[in-house]
Structures are given as structure tokens and as C-alpha cells.
Scaffold this motif. Structure first.
Motif, PDB file in Angstrom:
ATOM      1  N   ALA A  55     -61.934  -5.045   2.135  1.00  0.00           N
ATOM      2  CA  ALA A  55     -60.750  -5.625   1.494  1.00  0.00           C
ATOM      3  C   ALA A  55     -59.602  -4.620   1.490  1.00  0.00           C
ATOM      4  N   ALA A  56     -59.916  -3.359   1.192  1.00  0.00           N
ATOM      5  CA  ALA A  56     -58.860  -2.335   1.097  1.00  0.00           C
ATOM      6  C   ALA A  56     -58.211  -2.095   2.458  1.00  0.00           C
ATOM      7  N   ILE A  57     -59.025  -1.980   3.497  1.00  0.00           N
ATOM      8  CA  ILE A  57     -58.454  -1.710   4.822  1.00  0.00           C
ATOM      9  C   ILE A  57     -57.645  -2.923   5.296  1.00  0.00           C
ATOM     10  N   ASN A  58     -58.151  -4.104   5.027  1.00  0.00           N
ATOM     11  CA  ASN A  58     -57.388  -5.292   5.435  1.00  0.00           C
ATOM     12  C   ASN A  58     -56.066  -5.396   4.680  1.00  0.00           C
ATOM     13  N   LYS A  59     -56.073  -5.008   3.421  1.00  0.00           N
ATOM     14  CA  LYS A  59     -54.826  -5.011   2.656  1.00  0.00           C
ATOM     15  C   LYS A  59     -53.847  -3.978   3.249  1.00  0.00           C
ATOM     16  N   PHE A  60     -54.397  -2.838   3.620  1.00  0.00           N
ATOM     17  CA  PHE A  60     -53.571  -1.802   4.243  1.00  0.00           C
ATOM     18  C   PHE A  60     -53.010  -2.282   5.594  1.00  0.00           C
ATOM     19  N   LEU A  61     -53.824  -3.020   6.334  1.00  0.00           N
ATOM     20  CA  LEU A  61     -53.398  -3.444   7.678  1.00  0.00           C
ATOM     21  C   LEU A  61     -52.496  -4.688   7.677  1.00  0.00           C
ATOM     22  N   ASP A  62     -52.510  -5.455   6.598  1.00  0.00           N
ATOM     23  CA  ASP A  62     -51.752  -6.716   6.614  1.00  0.00           C
ATOM     24  C   ASP A  62     -50.270  -6.562   6.965  1.00  0.00           C
TER      25      ASP A  62
END
Ligand code: TRP
Length: 336
Positions: A278-285
Motif C-alpha cells: 500500500a505504501a509503495i503504491n501510494k508513493f508511486l501514484d
């Protein structure tokens, strides 16, 4: 205004290791420095002469990767190395200001030669061995002061300063020495726990990965090899999942809580990983959003490169003038 120069070889997609090593600093430095970013296609040729199609295919991707992390094309000059022949000319001159043995001792080049033993059949091309000199020419093309790079590039900066010092000692104070700026994590561990995230090791998370790709890579990540059950106390230091939590999870409270429970053996690897996904996807969004924008407006990318290349050539010409004048080889025999 002081200047920054850095760049990437167009040999593949950029990943989280590139982000923490250099891209993050580029985003920051662009506000304080006149920044130049090059696509190092000439350098990429030194070990991809047999697969030049790869270079062409990655040229625009690398620029889009840079734009996607928030580098502002209004502030930054992007250019293609091979379209600035002044850098090649400069390289020839710079070769005189560093010794053969010094170039051969460059530890990064030595490591790379060892890795590419098979490809080079134990006898690397001269262009490869000499690429640090070409990189010094990149840095001198706009006469940069600061170079944001990963740790592995430290020897290139050292070679550049060797050259600059020699020039200055011979001809007077012509160029300023350059300062590297390393990321707070200069070298990011791979998803498999090996020392470096690297395409050739297949342990990367790309800036362009989809949510699903991130999920599948993170769920397969290495953790503490000595922890068998989730009730076993685990090790946080050097554990790839926590290295990534520290680097990419903006919720520091969550990270602190996960670490405490990991050490006590009250959290499962699955929960730690699910939260990391979730954290990496939030960072990548937001990165994905900017990428989508430039992919839809690819003409803008061409315009950015064409304007930037023009400016880089002008700067390269100026550098050559300065150097040739200092060396007293600026004779205008045939031009007037
Ligand atoms: N050698 C760098 C890399 O492999 C790329 C590069 C080429 C570069 N020219 C440069 C980096 C000039 C900094 C400055 O990532």
C-alpha cells in the motif's frame, strides 16, 4: 546560479534504487540550481554496441521516468548526449589530463568489467575503459558544480576532479571542481536482499510498475531468513521490507508500530508486506499520473529534448572555447 548535471544510461527503466540514489535529489536541487539532465546514449554504447536498438527504445522512457518523479521541464534542461558532439570533442582533450593507470584503477569500472567478463571475453573495449573520461566531459559540458548520483558513481566524480585539477594546474584556474551529492540511501538493497537493486539481478521495483506488479514483487520479498513463524521475534536492521518501509512509507507511526511488533514477534510478514504494498503504491501514484500525462503528450517530450539539446550544445561550445583559449589552440586561421 550554480549548475547541476547528471544523467542516466538509456538501457532500461528506472527503479526505486535510482529514485533514492539520485532522482530524489534532482527533484530537490532543481529549485536551487540550473540543472542539466542528459540521456547518456554514447556511454550506453560502450557496453551495448551489440544491442543498439535497446538504447533507442529506452531514450524517451528514461526522460519520462525523470519527468514522472516531478522534475519540472521548465526548470531543467534535458538533452541527448550523442546530439551534443561538443562533448565528444571535449572528451578527446580531457584524455590528456588523466593517466592511463588512474583510469584503470576506477573501482566501478573494474567491477563492471568483472561482471561483463563473458561479454568482453576478458578484454574490454577501449571505449568502455575510457568512459569515465567521457563522463567528465558530460560534467564539463555545462561546467557543472554539483552532480547528484548514487554511491557507485563516486569514482567518476573523483576522475573528473583529477582532470579539472590537472587542467587548472597547467593553464590557470579554468574550471571549478565538482561536488557529488549522494542520496540518503546511496545504494538501495534489492527485493531479494542482495546489496544492490539492479536490473541485471532481477530484484527491482520499477517506477513504472503497476499496482499488481508492486504487489507481486513485494509479497515475494526476502525478510528475516531466521524467522520461521510470525510469533518468532524478527530482525529489523537490514531487513529489506523495513529498509523499504523507511524509504517509501510516509506513515512513520505505522512503520514504528510494525517494527516494534516485528521485534516482539506479534506481527506477520504478510501484514508487514501488505502495508508495504500500500505504501509503495501510494508513493508511486502521483508518479504514475505524471507518466500517463507525458505518454499522452509525447510531443511535449520531444520539444523538451530539442530545446534542451540546443542549449547544451551552446554550453558545450562555450566550454571548448574556454579550454582551447587556455591551451592557446584557439587560432582563427581559417575563419576570417
Ligand atoms: N554513469 C552514470 C550511470 O551509469 C550515467 C551518467 C553519464 C552520468 N554521464 C553522467 C551521471 C554524468 C552523472 C554525470 O548511472
Amino acid at each position: 546560479m550554480k549548475r547541476v548535471l547528471t544523467g542516466d544510461r538509456p538501457t532500461g527503466k528506472l527503479h526505486l534504487g535510482h529514485f533514492v540514489g539520485s532522482l530524489k535529489n534532482r527533484v530537490k536541487l532543481q529549485n536551487e540550481y540550473d540543472t542539466f539532465i542528459l540521456v547518456a546514449d554514447v556511454q550506453a554504447l560502450t557496453d551495448n554496441f551489440d544491442q543498439t536498438g535497446k538504447i533507442k527504445d529506452n531514450l524517451l522512457n528514461v526522460i519520462i521516468d525523470n519527468l514522472s518523479v516531478g522534475i519540472d521541464p521548465k526548470k531543467v534542461t534535458f538533452y541527448v548526449q550523442s546530439l551534443v558532439p561538443e562533448t565528444a570533442e571535449l572528451t578527446i582533450y580531457l584524455m590528456n589530463f588523466i593517466s592511463f593507470n588512474k583510469v584503470l584503477r576506477n573501482p566501478t569500472v573494474k567491477d563492471e568489467i568483472a561482471q561483463k567478463r563473458d561479454k568482453f571475453k576478458g578484454n574490454p573495449p577501449f571505449g568502455f575503459v575510457a568512459y569515465p573520461i567521457n563522463q567528465a566531459a558530460d560534467i564539463l559540458t555545462p561546467r557543472a558544480d554539483i552532480v547528484p548520483v548514487g554511491f557507485d558513481q563516486a569514482p567518476m566524480i573523483e576522475n573528473t576532479n583529477t582532470i579539472i585539477k590537472k587542467i587548472n594546474s597547467l593553464y590557470g584556474q579554468i574550471f571549478n571542481e565538482v561536488t557529488p551529492v549522494f542520496g540518503d540511501i546511496g545504494r538501495l538493497i534489492g527485493t531479494d536482499g542482495s546489496a544492490k537493486m539492479s536490473k541485471s539481478l532481477g530484484n527491482t521495483i520499477y517506477l513504472s510498475d503497476t499496482e499488481e506488479e508492486v504487489r507481486s514483487k513485494v509479497m515475494k520479498m526476502y525478510t528475516d531468513p531466521n524467522r520461521v513463524k510470525s510469533t518468532d521475534p524478527g530482525r529489523v536492521e537490514g531487513n529489506p521490507v523495513f529498509v523499504y518501509h523507511d524509504a517509501f512509507n510516509s506513515d512513520t507511526e505505522e512503520v514504528k508500530d510494525l517494527k516494534e511488533r516485528y521485534v516482539k514477534g506479534t506481527v506477520s510478514d504478510v501484514e508487514v508486506k501488505t502495508k508495504l504494498v500500500a505504501a509503495i503504491n501510494k508513493f508511486l501514484d502521483p508518479i504514475r499520473e505524471r507518466r500517463a500525462y507525458y505518454e499522452r503528450n509525447i510531443d511535449e517530450v520531444y520539444d523538451i529534448l530539442s530545446a534542451g539539446t540546443k542549449r547544451a550544445r551552446e554550453e558545450g561550445k562555450k566550454t571548448l572555447e574556454i579550454l582551447k583559449e587556455a591551451m592557446k589552440i584557439n587560432y582563427n586561421l581559417f575563419t576570417n
